[in-house]
Design a protein around this motif. Structure first.
Motif, PDB file in Angstrom:
ATOM      1  N   ASN A  10       0.839  -1.183   0.000  1.00  0.00           N
ATOM      2  CA  ASN A  10       0.000   0.000   0.000  1.00  0.00           C
ATOM      3  C   ASN A  10       0.882   1.245   0.000  1.00  0.00           C
ATOM      4  OD1 ASN A  10       0.772   0.674   2.686  1.00  0.00           O
ATOM      5  ND2 ASN A  10      -0.894  -0.557   3.536  1.00  0.00           N
ATOM      6  N   ALA A  11       0.260   2.416  -0.034  1.00  0.00           N
ATOM      7  CA  ALA A  11       1.016   3.652  -0.203  1.00  0.00           C
ATOM      8  C   ALA A  11       1.972   3.907   0.957  1.00  0.00           C
ATOM      9  CB  ALA A  11       0.059   4.827  -0.379  1.00  0.00           C
ATOM     10  N   ASN A  12       1.525   3.671   2.177  1.00  0.00           N
ATOM     11  CA  ASN A  12       2.402   3.886   3.333  1.00  0.00           C
ATOM     12  C   ASN A  12       3.612   2.958   3.290  1.00  0.00           C
ATOM     13  OD1 ASN A  12       1.026   5.979   4.531  1.00  0.00           O
ATOM     14  ND2 ASN A  12      -0.149   4.675   5.918  1.00  0.00           N
ATOM     15  N   GLU A  13       3.369   1.715   2.932  1.00  0.00           N
ATOM     16  CA  GLU A  13       4.467   0.753   2.841  1.00  0.00           C
ATOM     17  C   GLU A  13       5.435   1.131   1.734  1.00  0.00           C
ATOM     18  OE1 GLU A  13       2.087  -3.261   4.358  1.00  0.00           O
ATOM     19  OE2 GLU A  13       1.965  -2.643   2.256  1.00  0.00           O
ATOM     20  N   ARG A  14       4.896   1.571   0.598  1.00  0.00           N
ATOM     21  CA  ARG A  14       5.767   1.980  -0.518  1.00  0.00           C
ATOM     22  C   ARG A  14       6.651   3.152  -0.118  1.00  0.00           C
ATOM     23  NH1 ARG A  14       0.877   1.272  -3.510  1.00  0.00           N
ATOM     24  NH2 ARG A  14       0.653   3.535  -3.670  1.00  0.00           N
ATOM     25  N   ALA A  15       6.065   4.131   0.563  1.00  0.00           N
ATOM     26  CA  ALA A  15       6.850   5.292   0.987  1.00  0.00           C
ATOM     27  C   ALA A  15       7.975   4.861   1.926  1.00  0.00           C
ATOM     28  CB  ALA A  15       5.947   6.317   1.663  1.00  0.00           C
ATOM     29  N   GLY A  16       7.663   3.981   2.866  1.00  0.00           N
ATOM     30  CA  GLY A  16       8.682   3.518   3.804  1.00  0.00           C
ATOM     31  C   GLY A  16       9.811   2.786   3.120  1.00  0.00           C
ATOM     32  N   ILE A  17       9.469   1.942   2.149  1.00  0.00           N
ATOM     33  CA  ILE A  17      10.501   1.202   1.415  1.00  0.00           C
ATOM     34  C   ILE A  17      11.387   2.156   0.624  1.00  0.00           C
ATOM     35  CG2 ILE A  17      10.866  -0.417  -0.493  1.00  0.00           C
ATOM     36  CD1 ILE A  17       8.308  -1.880   0.488  1.00  0.00           C
ATOM     37  N   LYS A  18      10.776   3.113  -0.046  1.00  0.00           N
ATOM     38  CA  LYS A  18      11.559   4.057  -0.841  1.00  0.00           C
ATOM     39  C   LYS A  18      12.522   4.852   0.038  1.00  0.00           C
ATOM     40  CE  LYS A  18       8.002   5.926  -3.026  1.00  0.00           C
ATOM     41  NZ  LYS A  18       7.281   6.833  -3.944  1.00  0.00           N
ATOM     42  N   VAL A  19      12.025   5.322   1.170  1.00  0.00           N
ATOM     43  CA  VAL A  19      12.881   6.095   2.071  1.00  0.00           C
ATOM     44  C   VAL A  19      14.045   5.245   2.558  1.00  0.00           C
ATOM     45  CG1 VAL A  19      12.979   7.210   4.327  1.00  0.00           C
ATOM     46  CG2 VAL A  19      11.083   7.704   2.776  1.00  0.00           C
ATOM     47  N   ALA A  20      13.760   4.004   2.939  1.00  0.00           N
ATOM     48  CA  ALA A  20      14.814   3.115   3.445  1.00  0.00           C
ATOM     49  C   ALA A  20      15.882   2.864   2.386  1.00  0.00           C
ATOM     50  CB  ALA A  20      14.202   1.797   3.902  1.00  0.00           C
ATOM     51  N   GLU A  21      15.444   2.626   1.155  1.00  0.00           N
ATOM     52  CA  GLU A  21      16.394   2.336   0.078  1.00  0.00           C
ATOM     53  C   GLU A  21      17.148   3.584  -0.367  1.00  0.00           C
ATOM     54  OE1 GLU A  21      17.148  -0.752  -1.058  1.00  0.00           O
ATOM     55  OE2 GLU A  21      15.842  -1.411   0.580  1.00  0.00           O
ATOM     56  N   ILE A  22      16.434   4.694  -0.463  1.00  0.00           N
ATOM     57  CA  ILE A  22      17.082   5.934  -0.893  1.00  0.00           C
ATOM     58  C   ILE A  22      18.140   6.373   0.107  1.00  0.00           C
ATOM     59  CG2 ILE A  22      16.663   8.421  -1.175  1.00  0.00           C
ATOM     60  CD1 ILE A  22      14.021   7.684  -2.546  1.00  0.00           C
ATOM     61  N   SER A  23      17.871   6.170   1.399  1.00  0.00           N
ATOM     62  CA  SER A  23      18.814   6.614   2.429  1.00  0.00           C
ATOM     63  C   SER A  23      20.133   5.851   2.384  1.00  0.00           C
ATOM     64  CB  SER A  23      18.180   6.473   3.815  1.00  0.00           C
ATOM     65  OG  SER A  23      17.911   5.115   4.104  1.00  0.00           O
ATOM     66  N   LYS A  24      20.176   4.743   1.653  1.00  0.00           N
ATOM     67  CA  LYS A  24      21.414   3.973   1.520  1.00  0.00           C
ATOM     68  C   LYS A  24      22.326   4.538   0.433  1.00  0.00           C
ATOM     69  CE  LYS A  24      18.971  -0.359   2.627  1.00  0.00           C
ATOM     70  NZ  LYS A  24      18.567  -1.684   2.077  1.00  0.00           N
ATOM     71  N   LEU A  25      21.791   5.441  -0.389  1.00  0.00           N
ATOM     72  CA  LEU A  25      22.517   5.931  -1.563  1.00  0.00           C
ATOM     73  C   LEU A  25      23.327   7.180  -1.240  1.00  0.00           C
ATOM     74  CD1 LEU A  25      19.610   5.487  -4.143  1.00  0.00           C
ATOM     75  CD2 LEU A  25      21.452   3.879  -3.613  1.00  0.00           C
ATOM     76  N   SER A  26      24.252   7.488  -2.118  1.00  0.00           N
ATOM     77  CA  SER A  26      25.121   8.653  -1.944  1.00  0.00           C
ATOM     78  C   SER A  26      24.525   9.856  -2.682  1.00  0.00           C
ATOM     79  CB  SER A  26      26.518   8.348  -2.489  1.00  0.00           C
ATOM     80  OG  SER A  26      27.351   9.491  -2.410  1.00  0.00           O
ATOM     81  N   PHE A  27      24.211  10.914  -1.932  1.00  0.00           N
ATOM     82  CA  PHE A  27      23.585  12.099  -2.511  1.00  0.00           C
ATOM     83  C   PHE A  27      24.421  13.356  -2.398  1.00  0.00           C
ATOM     84  CE2 PHE A  27      19.740   9.570  -2.061  1.00  0.00           C
ATOM     85  CZ  PHE A  27      18.972   9.974  -3.152  1.00  0.00           C
ATOM     86  N   THR A  28      25.274  13.419  -1.398  1.00  0.00           N
ATOM     87  CA  THR A  28      25.956  14.674  -1.124  1.00  0.00           C
ATOM     88  C   THR A  28      26.886  15.072  -2.263  1.00  0.00           C
ATOM     89  OG1 THR A  28      27.675  13.473   0.077  1.00  0.00           O
ATOM     90  CG2 THR A  28      25.854  14.365   1.370  1.00  0.00           C
ATOM     91  N   GLY A  29      27.070  16.390  -2.395  1.00  0.00           N
ATOM     92  CA  GLY A  29      27.918  16.908  -3.457  1.00  0.00           C
ATOM     93  C   GLY A  29      27.182  17.911  -4.323  1.00  0.00           C
TER      94      GLY A  29
END
Length: 368
Positions: A10-29
């Motif tokens: 569902n939408a809440n679960e999708r948002a949580g998964i995306k946040v968890a996965e995105i937070s593992k990536l390198s964004f700074t710069g």
């Protein structure tokens, strides 16, 4: 791929998964976007989203936020997108237009680029060239919200329309119920279609955009709010009536669905408006509506914020110039396009209200 992890959730679960996965990536710069040089200083998780501290430059000049003195702004992106349009992408998506025609576009999963594009667009809305930037000053918060895609958990977007039976403008506008509700349509529209009968109409449609803004702190003051819609390439003005798209309030029966009875659950106070000649309809570019004070007052800090749109002729009850069997339509891409950088978005700038001591207290302190 993150997209595969979202299947069946569902939408809440999708948002949580995306946040968890995105937070593992390198964004700074530093990266370039929408004419800005943007420096992401940090990325962290918040409930349902991510928080970014960033500063920006344009033409070698610092961009200011807030009153123009803020160098480093705090950006929060809730239910963040992970897909971006890409002609060479390996994800194909079918978009069904308001008139039943379909088209295909290509996307690719690239959460880093999706966040960068989202951030760049947001900075283009709230940043400003300023001579008063204080280096190192951290600002308030700019929060970005999106409606849920189907199946919804908190919010919905789509349209409700009356169609088929020919009637006068006044009658079709005053109906209580529509004949079709489309909460999971990929390219809804705010539109009308003229009948083949002189000065009558077969279709009138109103659109709905709901956002879960409950994460806004209750005590914060909202200074700016901007609703952004990507115009669909199916948009058309065959009536040659130069219509406006009006942003108004809505009160649908449900926060997560649209039904026939929602047809008349729309306001008449216009919070922002855009003329047809300014509407960009390329399936990529956002059309931005800066809400006035009345629109800002509609934003909920405890639940769901409910906006919508109607044609200005609908708002004002003035029939468009009739031309047999043609349409005027502001088509837009919905959140059911699966978490892309073209989903409807609401950008809200907010900050805690500074505590101000009463004058009497200050005088007492001075005398003492």
């Amino acid at each position: 791929m993150i997209k595969e992890l979202l299947i069946g959730k569902n939408a809440n679960e999708r948002a949580g998964i995306k946040v968890a996965e995105i937070s593992k990536l390198s964004f700074t710069g530093v990266f370039e976007g929408q004419g800005f040089l943007i420096d992401i200083l940090s990325v962290s998780k918040v409930n349902g989203g991510i928080e970014i501290l960033a500063k920006a430059f344009k033409d070698a000049k610092r961009i200011g936020f807030g009153d123009g003195s803020v160098e480093i702004e705090r950006f929060r992106i809730y239910n963040p997108p992970i897909l971006i349009p890409d002609l060479l992408g390996n994800i194909e998506q079918t978009i069904e237009s308001f008139d039943g025609k379909t088209r295909t576009r290509k996307l690719r999963e690239d959460p880093v680029e999706a966040i960068r594009q989202t951030l760049a667009h947001t900075i283009s809305l709230v940043g400003k060239k300023s001579d008063n930037v204080i280096v190192g000053k951290v600002g308030s918060t700019v929060s970005t919200f999106y409606p849920d895609a189907d199946p919804e958990s908190t919010s919905v977007d789509g349209d409700v329309r009356k169609y088929d039976t020919s009637d006068t403008w006044a009658n079709i506008r005053a109906l209580a119920d529509g004949t079709d509700a489309r909460p999971s349509f990929t390219a809804p529209a705010t539109y009308t279609v003229a009948s083949t009968t002189t000065n009558q109409w077969t279709t009138l449609t109103r659109s709905f955009y709901l956002f879960d803004t409950s994460s806004l702190p209750d005590g914060d003051n909202i200074s700016v709010a901007i609703l952004s819609l990507v115009g669909g390439s199916g948009s058309v003005d065959n009536l040659i009536d130069n219509p406006d798209l009006d942003i108004i309030s809505t009160t649908p029966a449900s926060n997560t669905n649209l039904v026939l009875g929602d047809y008349d659950q729309i306001g008449s106070t216009v919070y922002a408006s855009m003329a047809w000649n300014s509407w960009v309809k390329d399936d990529v570019t956002y059309n931005d509506f800066t809400l006035d004070a009345n629109g800002i007052a509609q934003i909920s800090k405890t639940g769901i914020t409910k906006f919508g749109s109607r044609l200005n002729r609908d708002t004002d009850n003035v029939a468009p110039a009739w031309v047999s069997n043609v349409a005027t339509a502001f088509e837009w891409l919905s959140a059911d396009n699966a978490g892309t950088t073209t989903d409807p978005k609401l950008v809200v700038t907010h900050a805690a209200v500074s505590a101000v001591k009463p004058v009497s207290t200050l005088l007492t302190m001075k005398v003492g």
